[in-house]
Write a protein that holds these residues in place. Structure first.
Motif: not given
Length: 496
Positions: A253-257, A273-276, A279-283
């Motif tokens: 449901a959520s970006h973080d989850e 890990e690099a990919g994550i 995506l975290r930066r984008m999030s």
RNA sequence: GCCGCUGUAGCUCAGCUGGUUAGAGCGCCUGAUUGUGGAUCAGGAGGUCCCUGGUUCGACUCCAGGCAGUGGUACCA
């Protein structure tokens, strides 16, 4: 009658398959769409670029290495000197060529937008043509993160600028690096041309269309579809299949989850890990700008084209359903997408040039907006037709049309050679709101007769008596010649 | 590419187990209305029945092959 007798060879008026003509209201609607998207791209600071439809085939990257011929999927022809040229199949490859060619002169990052026709020599299907229009925006020379997030948010802005309500569309995001990490985990060689890798990625991409069982089958032994055709599977072990399935269905449901789940699945893999991290930066940027999961979501089953994406990939999907002309429920699905391609310019330059961009499919968006009824703003009132009652008075009719035009009213003098009846028919077919009639009777009195065709059509529904039809005088008035423009204005006002 | 379905008028389709001049509705054109679109009525034009071959006294109809279209699937930078 002998068989030898030659008939004159008349060409058949026809169009090659998969191509189509666009006319009238549809052209206007397309132009209006382009304008709305253009405004969004401009607001974000992108600059327009136009490149030719033809490029050298090797510059597009579509030359087959072993054979001395271009890829069959592109339309190609040979220049006088024997060099192969092809019609562009997207707007990204020409951009890469342009950037490489003008590298030193361009500001970096280089941000450009471009709309145009592209061609693909493939089997056409319903809603799929061999020529179609795309509208792209790209940032060349920007590292992963903010530039990719901006693309996603801008794509959402475009949807809303086009009149697609929040909730009727969704920007789905994934990262190629995560897919590479999963391939690594399940023991599939990540070499770009490894056939097993291609099968696995294609299978994962089909989750939303075919469902988890079909994807499982495609990852394993293979799958037979309802037409009886068999699709070869990736032949993965049961364990590997479950790993892959866990990955593609990790959306939450959520970006973080979602990101937390994905992180667990790829932990230990440096590329994962690099990919994550990307995506975290984008999030974080989505959150800061208030682009919630009602607009952008992370979806691990998004794959996109297999050739050149290297990082975040995105897809704009329309989520509402509509009925087609046969009354069947259809989903429009993807109307645009894009992603990061850090290797494309490097083909020319040697040095890596990071880039990211999006592409909107205007034809599919048009179909969607049509179904949504969002196109009326593009319609334009048909012209008022000035009838030619007396060919010697042409100058006078032209003067009337000029007066109407000067008042901002579309108007034309009938340019055909037929009589009044045919002229009325013409006005009807054109959808003209009104017709101006000046015959001898009117001229004598210094008047013009104006017939309101919209009102006339309304009245016709009430009339059953043949006499009334023959009189034909319903819905028309005579006014002084000088009041022509005022009277037409009045009618246009009433019919608005 | 693979699997299935379908090819008859501009469009949508009918045409019996194989039998003379292949039909309908809509659309188009003309007239009733030499100055009136949309209603109505009357008339008209428009067909290599996808192509080639076969079976038959005879094929739009049956058979084979081809071609085209369409649906699914595959591919889709």
């Amino acid at each position: 009658m002998s068989k030898k007798q030659k008939k004159p060879v008349k060409p058949k008026a026809r169009l090659p398959k998969g191509l189509r003509d666009v006319y009238g209201a549809e052209v206007r609607a397309m132009q209006a769409m382009v304008e709305k998207v253009r405004r969004v791209y401009e607001l974000y600071g992108f600059e327009p670029l136009i490149t030719p439809a033809l490029e050298y085939t090797d510059a597009l990257g579509k030359f087959l290495p072993d054979v001395d011929r271009p890829n069959a999927g592109v339309f190609s022809l040979q220049d006088e000197d024997g060099q192969w040229m092809s019609l562009r199949y997207d707007l990204t490859a020409p951009l890469a060529r342009y950037v490489a060619q003008n590298f030193d002169a361009l500001p970096k990052p280089f941000r450009r937008y471009q709309s145009g026709q592209v061609w693909r020599n493939e089997k056409p299907g319903p809603g799929r043509y061999r020529q179609f229009e795309q509208f792209d925006a790209d940032t060349v020379g920007a590292p992963p993160g903010a530039a990719d997030a901006e693309m996603c948010m801008m794509m959402a802005d475009c949807m809303e600028a086009l009149g697609i309500a929040r909730g009727d569309y969704l920007i789905r995001i994934n990262n190629r690096k995560l897919l590479d990490a999963v391939l690594e985990k399940i023991g599939v060689d990540a070499a770009p041309d490894n056939p097993q890798r291609l099968i696995v990625l294609r299978a994962m991409d089909k989750l939303d269309r075919l469902g988890p069982d079909a994807v499982r089958a495609l990852l394993g032994k293979g799958r037979k579809d309802e037409s009886g055709d068999y699709t070869k599977g990736a032949e993965l072990e049961a364990q590997a299949i479950e790993t892959a399935m866990a990955f593609v269905s990790a959306g939450a449901a959520s970006h973080d989850e979602t990101l937390t789940r994905l992180q667990e699945l790829v932990s230990g893999s440096p590329v994962g890990e690099a990919g994550i991290a990307e995506l975290r930066r984008m999030s974080a940027l989505f959150e800061a700008a208030n682009y919630g999961s009602d607009r952008v979501v992370f979806d691990p089953s998004i794959v996109r084209g297999l050739d050149y994406y290297t990082g975040p990939v995105f897809e704009a999907e329309l989520t509402f359903e509509a009925r087609n002309e046969d009354g069947e429920i259809t989903r429009f699905g993807s109307v645009g997408g894009g992603g990061r391609y850090d290797g494309l310019v490097a083909r020319f330059k040697g040095q890596p040039v990071p880039a990211t961009g999006i592409s909107l499919g205007l034809s599919r968006l048009y179909a969607a907006l049509l179904a949504l009824g969002k196109l009326e703003s593009a319609s334009l009132a048909a012209p008022v037709i000035v009838l030619v009652m007396d060919k010697d008075e042409m100058a006078g009719y032209q003067a009337m049309a000029h007066e109407l035009r000067a008042a901002g009213i579309r108007a034309e003098v009938y340019m055909g050679g037929s009589g009044m009846r045919a002229q009325m028919k013409y006005a009807d077919r054109r959808g003209a709101p009104a017709v101006v009639i000046e015959g001898g009777d009117e001229r004598e009195k210094g008047e013009v007769t104006i017939k309101d065709l919209v009102l006339g059509a309304q009245k016709s529904k009430e009339i059953t008596d043949n006499e009334e039809w023959r009189s034909g005088q319903a819905a028309q008035v005579s006014v002084a010649r000088k009041d022509l423009v005022a009277q037409i204005r009045k009618i246009l006002e009433q019919n608005r």
